[in-house]
Design a protein around this motif. Sequence first.
Motif, PDB file in Angstrom:
ATOM      1  N   HIS A  40      26.033  60.735  -5.743  1.00 18.91           N
ATOM      2  CA  HIS A  40      26.859  61.315  -6.809  1.00 18.91           C
ATOM      3  C   HIS A  40      28.326  60.975  -6.617  1.00 18.91           C
ATOM      4  O   HIS A  40      29.070  60.875  -7.583  1.00 18.91           O
ATOM      5  CB  HIS A  40      26.655  62.826  -6.882  1.00 18.91           C
ATOM      6  N   GLU A  65      23.322  60.633 -20.261  1.00 22.31           N
ATOM      7  CA  GLU A  65      23.014  60.715 -18.838  1.00 22.31           C
ATOM      8  C   GLU A  65      21.921  59.738 -18.439  1.00 22.31           C
ATOM      9  O   GLU A  65      22.028  59.051 -17.412  1.00 22.31           O
ATOM     10  CB  GLU A  65      22.564  62.137 -18.491  1.00 22.31           C
ATOM     11  N   SER A  75      19.505  57.924  -9.944  1.00 16.74           N
ATOM     12  CA  SER A  75      18.689  58.887 -10.676  1.00 16.74           C
ATOM     13  C   SER A  75      19.568  59.713 -11.604  1.00 16.74           C
ATOM     14  O   SER A  75      20.787  59.785 -11.460  1.00 16.74           O
ATOM     15  CB  SER A  75      17.996  59.820  -9.700  1.00 16.74           C
ATOM     16  N   ARG A  76      18.947  60.336 -12.552  1.00 16.95           N
ATOM     17  CA  ARG A  76      19.693  61.188 -13.473  1.00 16.95           C
ATOM     18  C   ARG A  76      20.323  62.349 -12.711  1.00 16.95           C
ATOM     19  O   ARG A  76      21.382  62.846 -13.070  1.00 16.95           O
ATOM     20  CB  ARG A  76      18.742  61.705 -14.557  1.00 16.95           C
ATOM     21  N   THR A  77      19.654  62.783 -11.655  1.00 16.60           N
ATOM     22  CA  THR A  77      20.202  63.873 -10.843  1.00 16.60           C
ATOM     23  C   THR A  77      21.591  63.513 -10.316  1.00 16.60           C
ATOM     24  O   THR A  77      22.524  64.320 -10.400  1.00 16.60           O
ATOM     25  CB  THR A  77      19.267  64.155  -9.655  1.00 16.60           C
ATOM     26  N   ARG A  80      24.098  63.644 -13.014  1.00 21.84           N
ATOM     27  CA  ARG A  80      24.404  65.016 -13.434  1.00 21.84           C
ATOM     28  C   ARG A  80      25.318  65.702 -12.421  1.00 21.84           C
ATOM     29  O   ARG A  80      26.253  66.425 -12.794  1.00 21.84           O
ATOM     30  CB  ARG A  80      23.117  65.812 -13.613  1.00 21.84           C
ATOM     31  N   GLU A  81      25.071  65.488 -11.134  1.00 31.41           N
ATOM     32  CA  GLU A  81      25.932  66.119 -10.132  1.00 31.41           C
ATOM     33  C   GLU A  81      27.358  65.578 -10.228  1.00 31.41           C
ATOM     34  O   GLU A  81      28.323  66.332 -10.078  1.00 31.41           O
ATOM     35  CB  GLU A  81      25.346  65.889  -8.728  1.00 31.41           C
TER      36      GLU A  81
ATOM     37  N   HIS B  40      23.619  76.774 -13.406  1.00 31.37           N
ATOM     38  CA  HIS B  40      24.470  76.483 -12.255  1.00 31.37           C
ATOM     39  C   HIS B  40      25.743  77.320 -12.287  1.00 31.37           C
ATOM     40  O   HIS B  40      26.290  77.659 -11.247  1.00 31.37           O
ATOM     41  CB  HIS B  40      24.784  74.984 -12.184  1.00 31.37           C
ATOM     42  N   THR B  77      17.737  72.535  -8.222  1.00 34.52           N
ATOM     43  CA  THR B  77      18.707  71.725  -8.948  1.00 34.52           C
ATOM     44  C   THR B  77      19.938  72.543  -9.311  1.00 34.52           C
ATOM     45  O   THR B  77      21.074  72.105  -9.106  1.00 34.52           O
ATOM     46  CB  THR B  77      18.067  71.159 -10.224  1.00 34.52           C
ATOM     47  N   ARG B  80      22.006  73.241  -6.327  1.00 38.85           N
ATOM     48  CA  ARG B  80      22.726  72.060  -5.862  1.00 38.85           C
ATOM     49  C   ARG B  80      23.920  71.754  -6.755  1.00 38.85           C
ATOM     50  O   ARG B  80      24.996  71.403  -6.262  1.00 38.85           O
ATOM     51  CB  ARG B  80      21.778  70.864  -5.794  1.00 38.85           C
ATOM     52  N   GLU B  81      23.756  71.876  -8.054  1.00 32.44           N
ATOM     53  CA  GLU B  81      24.880  71.598  -8.954  1.00 32.44           C
ATOM     54  C   GLU B  81      26.014  72.594  -8.720  1.00 32.44           C
ATOM     55  O   GLU B  81      27.196  72.239  -8.751  1.00 32.44           O
ATOM     56  CB  GLU B  81      24.417  71.630 -10.413  1.00 32.44           C
TER      57      GLU B  81
END
Lengths: 274, 274
Positions: A40, A65, A75-77, A80-81, B40, B77, B80-81
């Motif tokens: 990220h 995204e 990754s999309r994760t 997003r982060e 989040h 998730t 984490r965000e």
Amino acid sequence: MQVVPLCYNVTMVENAHHDEVGPQGRTSTSWGPVARRSTHELVIDAIEEQIMSGALAVGDLLPPERELAARLQVSRTGVREAIRVLEAHGVLRSEVGSGRGAGTFVAALPTAALERFLRLHVALANFPVHDVLETRLLLERGSAALAAERAEADALDTLTGLLEQMDQPGLSREAFNDADTEFHVAIARAGGNALFAEMTGAIRASLRAPILEAFTQVEDWESVSAQLQSQHHEILSALRAGDAEEAARLTDAHIRFAVESLPGLGAAPRADGD
Amino acid sequence: MQVVPLCYNVTMVENAHHDEVGPQGRTSTSWGPVARRSTHELVIDAIEEQIMSGALAVGDLLPPERELAARLQVSRTGVREAIRVLEAHGVLRSEVGSGRGAGTFVAALPTAALERFLRLHVALANFPVHDVLETRLLLERGSAALAAERAEADALDTLTGLLEQMDQPGLSREAFNDADTEFHVAIARAGGNALFAEMTGAIRASLRAPILEAFTQVEDWESVSAQLQSQHHEILSALRAGDAEEAARLTDAHIRFAVESLPGLGAAPRADGD
DNA sequence: TCTCTCGTGTGGTCGGACCACAACGTGGTG
DNA sequence: CACCACGTTGTGGTCCGACCACACGAGAGA
């Protein structure tokens, strides 16, 4: 086709590479560490680069995204982060839906970001209250001087309205504080320096809880608030007169008076004696 | 002072207010929206509450992500965000591994957070360079005065060492700027105000690119850098002498000289349409 | 022409799987 | 007993795929 690449140079650190750790051979050459950055963070760098280069400006729309993840090969994760981080800084803003207002935009929302930042670090005693108050004194003295020179008529009207609010008898201490905060921030805004104004607002927000706590401990509230209000009126007069020096002097005295009147704010700034 | 009015172009996307007109029947009366917060954000609130209440202090360890997710009844998730956001503010720090140093801790790392915040918003022209320079002037004037009164011997030694670095002939402009930045930040640190110091460092970081760009355009670099250095030595003398007023005056003049000597910083702030 | 409906694309959320890493316990070996 | 190699364990890091809620917009229908 004609797809403008958002970013090429995201060189992912291959996770499964162990080739440099040979069997006990010579390893003492100048092989400095490579500053391992997480996914990220790489995405943040990619977006930040677009912003720093001017390719992304306030109001611009980022790719979806999923598409961004595909382009950056992450990754999309991770995407997003990264968006969360920039969002926390008040630089991005996401809206769900479809079409016009949907997607992730470049935004200009520093207020909430700065407030949360300062609030948390003050709460953690990373920034001592004394230091924050010192900063406040400096900023508001400067803002007052600027406002005396630059303030527009409508800004002065706003200030007048806020003083009228605070002049109402029987106002709760919390309501007084909120109007007082607005008054000081409005002066900073009237000075025309955006950073002064944001900092002033963030400082007041970070000190809100301690100030309200101190308010409840003031014995002669009527007297203190009356004096504060009197000082407010004097400051406003100086602003109207365009007297920068006097406005700064009055603001300085006003803040010092407030701090000294509120128990627990200026009492134990730092544990030394010099 | 030629000051651009600064319309402060915040194109803030307001939350769409949809007055709920029911598909049939009367509209709901005072059923204000409940401020939909994402998952989040709720996690952030939970962590922030612990910090604000003092239950979490610097150095404390948070529960593992999986456990926190289970306790808060949200996905990992979301946790984490939230951690990413607090990490971006310099309030949390995650370390992988097991045992002692592993896990997510409460940290005190405001430097990187403030630098990125300011750097991005300056790049987006949200904070005009002029305003940032005005803030710099205020802060460093104050820091100089404080440093003259409070500076310890080792802090003065550090400053001396930095001046010796800058006195070396043939120093690259980038190296000069970095040492100069360190010099000014060291003064702020010597003043003892943590917020002054952090802000000073962040401002210098946010202006690094424009300053370096301006440096390359300076024609008589030897002359300019020599004058800057001469001023540095004078400031340090005032600090040694403990003369706060003189230190502040010299710092003020120094910064104004620097800004006026560097093309593009104070001269043409970016005049657009209006 | 207007209205309603449903498709489509967006971010939001979730669960699960696997990886990399660092400490620690365990066992073997001197 | 002291030391060391190695597997175990628990942590964050990363990725995938699925589904949800939402809002616009095109097309069907009146």
